[in-house]
Motif scaffolding. Structure first.
Motif, mmCIF file in Angstrom:
data_model
loop_
_atom_site.group_PDB
_atom_site.id
_atom_site.type_symbol
_atom_site.label_atom_id
_atom_site.label_comp_id
_atom_site.label_asym_id
_atom_site.label_seq_id
_atom_site.Cartn_x
_atom_site.Cartn_y
_atom_site.Cartn_z
ATOM 1 N N ASP A 1 27.905 33.674 45.204
ATOM 2 C CA ASP A 1 29.005 33.154 46.007
ATOM 3 C C ASP A 1 29.834 32.141 45.234
ATOM 4 N N ALA A 2 29.161 31.319 44.422
ATOM 5 C CA ALA A 2 29.878 30.300 43.655
ATOM 6 C C ALA A 2 30.823 30.932 42.642
ATOM 7 N N PHE A 3 30.378 31.985 41.984
ATOM 8 C CA PHE A 3 31.234 32.635 40.995
ATOM 9 C C PHE A 3 32.405 33.345 41.671
ATOM 10 N N ASP A 4 32.178 33.889 42.870
ATOM 11 C CA ASP A 4 33.291 34.467 43.628
ATOM 12 C C ASP A 4 34.312 33.391 43.988
ATOM 13 N N TYR A 5 33.805 32.221 44.382
ATOM 14 C CA TYR A 5 34.688 31.105 44.722
ATOM 15 C C TYR A 5 35.472 30.626 43.504
ATOM 16 N N ALA A 6 34.836 30.651 42.352
ATOM 17 C CA ALA A 6 35.467 30.118 41.141
ATOM 18 C C ALA A 6 36.542 31.041 40.576
ATOM 19 N N ARG A 7 36.399 32.357 40.820
ATOM 20 C CA ARG A 7 37.258 33.331 40.139
ATOM 21 C C ARG A 7 38.754 33.044 40.284
ATOM 22 N N PRO A 8 39.286 32.814 41.486
ATOM 23 C CA PRO A 8 40.743 32.616 41.579
ATOM 24 C C PRO A 8 41.191 31.170 41.357
#
Length: 391
Positions: A251-258
């Motif tokens: 979830d953290a990497f999804d949050y960081a992507r944009p």
């Protein structure tokens, strides 16, 4: 300096200092809200000291170790480092000096007594044996008889070990996207504090940081990291205690992507290095990171408490076998006489020491510089020796 690091971390604006508590009241759950941007500064910040990670310096010559920097002695970081290494110097260097003081020549008895001093200073049996073997060869080759010459030989050999390990040729930096650091360590070594101080170093360099609280097993671990995030003024992704660590990271990497973060620092659960099932979970976490961000984690950093001595070496061995540690942060070096662990780890595993912790202050997590460390460790009792000047 590698071009990616220069591009990503060579610019930015300096921070005036730690934000006050009133400036960092953002709840950890409000992950969708961006942190306020730092105020524009009059001058761009210099490149952060973390660029020392990617330097490939040649070993310093023995004469350079003895060189004194221009200017008055006794000030700055070198003197502070020297003071914080006092216990290690008393355990190792001062005992060596006392041994040499009563000796007129270099003989087998001298080497035997020197071996005992080095092993009890936590240089380790294998490292000590190799150091002394190489020293014997050089003494014989150069037909030396003065014990002080032997001390200089050992000083240079120790520096060679540290410099050799400090050359991370295999470090893979991404051509784009965030630099991901996976932080490991057993409970009680200062892992969470080290993450907070590391985030502070990057923030001071003007970088955008995301902390990931993937230590979901230890009670209050996530809350502790959230406190550090608020103090430093960076964002954090956290879930409830007991959540699956891999899910938190996903979830953290999804949050960081944009959101264009420069650095992502992932805290993992403190665990005994002897627990096979927990070490297997670290492998799973590493695989999840790699799937979400190709090449991640770009740095696998193990935090070791210097006061644990040879147990710290055992930790380095087993963590390295599990997830291939690429760098070490050595904490509490100011409170131990076991500074030889630095040399032992670098020699045995060829893993570079990235940072040393020499105090409680936010700025006391310092980049490890081999030349500076050896100069401070071998400095004379009056403390007037300064580190060799930058080349």
């Amino acid at each position: 300096m590698l071009s990616w690091f220069k591009k990503k971390f060579g610019t930015g604006e300096p921070e005036a200092g730690l934000p006050g508590e009133a400036e960092a009241e953002k709840p950890a759950e409000e992950l969708g809200r961006e942190q306020p941007e730092a105020a524009d500064a009059a001058e761009p910040a210099p490149e952060p000291s973390w660029t020392a990670f990617f330097r490939a310096e040649e070993p310093a010559a023995a004469g350079e170790i003895e060189a004194e920097a221009a200017g008055p002695a006794g000030g700055g970081f070198f003197q502070r480092l020297r003071q914080q290494l006092e216990s290690s110097r008393e355990s190792f260097i001062n005992r060596m000096d006392e041994l040499f003081l009563g000796k007129k020549e270099i003989d087998a008895e001298l080497f035997d007594e020197l071996e005992e001093i080095m092993i009890t200073s936590d240089l380790g049996a294998a490292t000590t044996s190799e150091l002394l073997d190489r020293a014997r060869e050089q003494v014989k080759r150069e037909q030396l008889s003065d014990p002080q010459a032997l001390k200089k030989i050992l000083q240079q050999l120790i520096l060679d070990y540290l410099v050799r390990a400090d050359r991370p040729a295999e470090l893979v930096l991404p051509s784009s996207g965030p630099f991901v650091i996976m932080v490991l360590g057993v409970n009680g070594v200062g892992k969470t504090t080290t993450i907070g101080k590391l985030a502070y170093k990057f923030k001071q360099a003007g970088q955008k940081i995301l902390l990931v609280a993937a230590d979901t097993f230890r009670a209050a671990a996530s809350e502790q990291l959230q406190v550090w995030a608020q103090r430093v003024g960076v964002e954090i992704v956290a879930q409830q205690q007991g959540a699956d660590p891999s899910s938190v990271i996903y979830d953290a990497f999804d949050y960081a992507r944009p959101r264009d973060f420069d650095v992502i620092i992932v805290d993992t659960a403190g665990r005994l290095h002897t627990k096979v099932n927990l070490m297997e979970e670290l492998r799973k976490i590493k695989r999840v990171m790699s799937k979400k961000i190709p090449g991640a984690p770009h740095e696998v950093m193990l935090v070791i408490d210097a006061t644990t001595g040879q147990n710290g070496v055992s930790q380095a061995r087993l963590f390295h076998e599990a997830v291939e540690v690429t760098g070490i942060a050595l904490t509490k070096l100011d409170g131990t006489a076991r500074g030889g662990i630095v040399v032992n780890i670098c020699h045995e595993f060829n893993i570079p020491i990235r940072f040393i912790g020499i105090g409680e202050q936010m700025e006391d997590l310092r980049d490890f510089e081999p030349g500076e460390f050896v100069a401070a460790l071998f400095s004379p009792a009056d403390g007037n020796r300064q580190p060799p000047a930058e080349q």
